[in-house]
Design an enzyme around this catalytic site. Structure first.
Site, PDB file in Angstrom:
ATOM      1  N   ALA A 103     -42.912   9.411  18.309  1.00 25.49           N
ATOM      2  CA  ALA A 103     -42.657   8.327  19.270  1.00 25.49           C
ATOM      3  C   ALA A 103     -41.321   8.506  19.982  1.00 25.49           C
ATOM      4  O   ALA A 103     -40.852   7.617  20.680  1.00 25.49           O
ATOM      5  CB  ALA A 103     -42.687   6.995  18.536  1.00 25.49           C
ATOM      6  N   LEU A 105     -38.421   8.897  18.435  1.00 29.94           N
ATOM      7  CA  LEU A 105     -37.314   8.308  17.677  1.00 29.94           C
ATOM      8  C   LEU A 105     -36.800   9.258  16.581  1.00 29.94           C
ATOM      9  O   LEU A 105     -36.091   8.841  15.658  1.00 29.94           O
ATOM     10  CB  LEU A 105     -37.717   6.956  17.073  1.00 29.94           C
ATOM     11  CG  LEU A 105     -38.121   5.877  18.083  1.00 29.94           C
ATOM     12  CD1 LEU A 105     -38.334   4.538  17.393  1.00 29.94           C
ATOM     13  CD2 LEU A 105     -37.082   5.702  19.186  1.00 29.94           C
ATOM     14  N   GLY A 106     -37.186  10.515  16.674  1.00 24.13           N
ATOM     15  CA  GLY A 106     -36.571  11.534  15.809  1.00 24.13           C
ATOM     16  C   GLY A 106     -37.180  11.682  14.428  1.00 24.13           C
ATOM     17  O   GLY A 106     -36.520  12.180  13.517  1.00 24.13           O
ATOM     18  N   SER A 107     -38.461  11.297  14.259  1.00 28.76           N
ATOM     19  CA  SER A 107     -39.034  11.336  12.906  1.00 28.76           C
ATOM     20  C   SER A 107     -39.027  12.745  12.315  1.00 28.76           C
ATOM     21  O   SER A 107     -38.683  12.923  11.142  1.00 28.76           O
ATOM     22  CB  SER A 107     -40.450  10.758  12.894  1.00 28.76           C
ATOM     23  OG  SER A 107     -41.298  11.537  13.693  1.00 28.76           O
ATOM     24  N   SER A 108     -39.375  13.749  13.102  1.00 27.22           N
ATOM     25  CA  SER A 108     -39.466  15.100  12.520  1.00 27.22           C
ATOM     26  C   SER A 108     -38.077  15.659  12.217  1.00 27.22           C
ATOM     27  O   SER A 108     -37.861  16.290  11.185  1.00 27.22           O
ATOM     28  CB  SER A 108     -40.246  16.045  13.443  1.00 27.22           C
ATOM     29  OG  SER A 108     -39.542  16.237  14.648  1.00 27.22           O
ATOM     30  N   ALA A 109     -37.118  15.407  13.099  1.00 27.88           N
ATOM     31  CA  ALA A 109     -35.758  15.903  12.851  1.00 27.88           C
ATOM     32  C   ALA A 109     -35.156  15.204  11.622  1.00 27.88           C
ATOM     33  O   ALA A 109     -34.483  15.837  10.799  1.00 27.88           O
ATOM     34  CB  ALA A 109     -34.877  15.669  14.076  1.00 27.88           C
ATOM     35  N   ALA A 110     -35.429  13.899  11.485  1.00 28.14           N
ATOM     36  CA  ALA A 110     -34.886  13.164  10.335  1.00 28.14           C
ATOM     37  C   ALA A 110     -35.483  13.692   9.035  1.00 28.14           C
ATOM     38  O   ALA A 110     -34.780  13.823   8.024  1.00 28.14           O
ATOM     39  CB  ALA A 110     -35.170  11.669  10.490  1.00 28.14           C
ATOM     40  N   ASP A 151     -31.904  16.182  18.895  1.00 31.77           N
ATOM     41  CA  ASP A 151     -32.403  15.284  17.836  1.00 31.77           C
ATOM     42  C   ASP A 151     -31.760  15.611  16.482  1.00 31.77           C
ATOM     43  O   ASP A 151     -31.191  14.740  15.823  1.00 31.77           O
ATOM     44  CB  ASP A 151     -33.931  15.406  17.700  1.00 31.77           C
ATOM     45  CG  ASP A 151     -34.684  14.713  18.819  1.00 31.77           C
ATOM     46  OD1 ASP A 151     -34.056  14.386  19.842  1.00 31.77           O
ATOM     47  OD2 ASP A 151     -35.902  14.509  18.683  1.00 31.77           O
TER      48      ASP A 151
HETATM   49  O1  PMV Z   1     -38.131  14.345  20.617  1.00 32.25           O
HETATM   50  P1  PMV Z   1     -38.055  13.373  21.755  1.00 32.25           P
HETATM   51  O2  PMV Z   1     -39.375  12.887  22.225  1.00 32.25           O
HETATM   52  O3  PMV Z   1     -37.017  12.332  21.541  1.00 32.25           O
HETATM   53  O4  PMV Z   1     -37.547  14.188  23.080  1.00 32.25           O
HETATM   54  C1  PMV Z   1     -36.436  14.983  23.057  1.00 32.25           C
HETATM   55  C2  PMV Z   1     -35.846  15.011  24.394  1.00 32.25           C
HETATM   56  C3  PMV Z   1     -36.271  16.119  25.343  1.00 32.25           C
HETATM   57  O5  PMV Z   1     -35.138  16.311  26.180  1.00 32.25           O
HETATM   58  C4  PMV Z   1     -37.440  15.657  26.188  1.00 32.25           C
HETATM   59  C5  PMV Z   1     -36.648  17.429  24.681  1.00 32.25           C
HETATM   60  C6  PMV Z   1     -35.478  18.156  24.022  1.00 32.25           C
HETATM   61  O6  PMV Z   1     -35.774  19.107  23.274  1.00 32.25           O
HETATM   62  O7  PMV Z   1     -34.323  17.826  24.261  1.00 32.25           O
END
Ligand code: PMV
Length: 318
Positions: A103, A105-110, A151
């Protein structure tokens, strides 16, 4: 081995998504109101590691050995073990998350950050934030292709950041606390698909699309100053300018535009889509007295979920 609990917050991009992929700066803040929590315990069953997903709508126990080679949980665990030159241990890992998935809001990075921190500590190694960030970025790349890295950076450091791909991450000063509302369109689209669409558009019509990226870059530079001086109305106006540019970049949607308009008509200082776009969330900022009116308006204009929280100013203990 002692039990380890490792947490990581969600995030939102206040300014600069998409342009950040092309080397422009962007501003992101952690969202502590939602988080991933990873608990790691010694394995109960000998010689078998188990992953227990415990989200509100998703309960599943998966043996580590059955995760496929591109599974983000497996990748994060293997990356950190390779980095600290240890074999993956036998463990029981309980993962729960209140960060909405896919969505923006960074779920995979978190998840990558929390697992990296948790497994390294479980193995008795304390990694620096730079190491955690680099490992989380490695996991993100497997899932998202070529993410900018914003992220994993904001989530690892847990502070508002000014991010530019080619420069060291710099923490950003935010003079006064800001009330923010995140509102969900209920629509989901993978960020990498929207990033690919922008790339296609840039290749087809560079003379139209390149100046939009430069405009977003200018907005970010101005926003960094407005945040530093606590100029809330200016921050709001810059968010709207950023949203208009993202609309021209063709990454908005009817639902996102409707929620942005709804927030503004109910008294928000500013609002814009956040993250990849085409779906996911908008972010709005407002004064405390109008937060409820803005939230109620967003729900009646179609928002399926609201997160109402605050970015603490640098002088308020953040
Ligand atoms: O992961 P999201 O959906 O928050 O998007 C990241 C922001 C983008 O600039 C669209 C992609 C990126 O890798 O920075």
């Amino acid at each position: 081995m002692p039990a380890i609990i490792s947490k990581a917050p969600g995030k939102t991009i206040l300014f600069g998504e998409h342009a950040v992929v092309y080397g422009y700066p962007a501003i992101a803040v952690p969202i502590d109101a939602v988080q991933v929590r990873v608990t790691i315990l010694p394995a109960i069953t000998k010689n078998q590691s188990i992953i227990k997903i415990r989200n509100i709508n998703w309960h599943e126990d998966i043996p580590f050995a059955e995760l496929d080679e591109y599974d983000p949980i497996r990748i994060s665990i293997e990356n950190v073990c390779a980095h600290i030159k240890q074999k993956p241990p036998h463990f029981e890992m309980i993962i729960s998350s209140s960060i909405p998935i896919a969505a923006g809001l960074g779920s995979s990075a978190a998840l990558a950050v929390a697992i990296t921190k948790g497994i390294s500590q479980f193995l008795g190694t304390y990694l620096s934030n730079d190491e955690i960030n680099a490992l989380a970025y490695k996991s993100e790349k497997v899932q998202h292709g070529s993410p900018s890295g914003i992220d994993n950076s904001v989530i690892t450091f847990g502070k508002p950041i000014l991010f530019r791909k080619t420069e060291p991450i710099s923490q950003i000063e935010i003079k006064s606390s800001i009330h923010i509302i995140l509102a969900d369109t209920g629509k989901r689209i993978l960020t990498k698909e929207v990033v690919a669409l922008v790339k296609q558009n840039l290749e087809k019509e560079p003379e139209f699309f390149k100046p939009i990226l430069a405009e977003i870059g200018d907005v970010v530079e101005e926003a960094a100053k407005a945040l530093l001086y606590g100029e809330i109305k200016k921050i709001g106006n810059l968010m709207v300018r950023n949203h208009i540019a993202l609309k021209k970049l063709r990454v908005s949607s009817i639902e996102l535009d409707r929620l942005v308009e709804s927030a503004l008509k109910n008294g928000a200082f500013g609002a814009k889509l956040c993250g990849g776009g085409k779906g996911g969330y908008i972010v709005a900022i407002c004064e405390p007295a109008s937060c409820e009116r803005v939230s109620l308006g967003l729900v009646s204009d179609g928002a399926t979920h609201i997160i109402s929280t605050m970015i603490k100013g640098s002088k308020q203990g953040n």
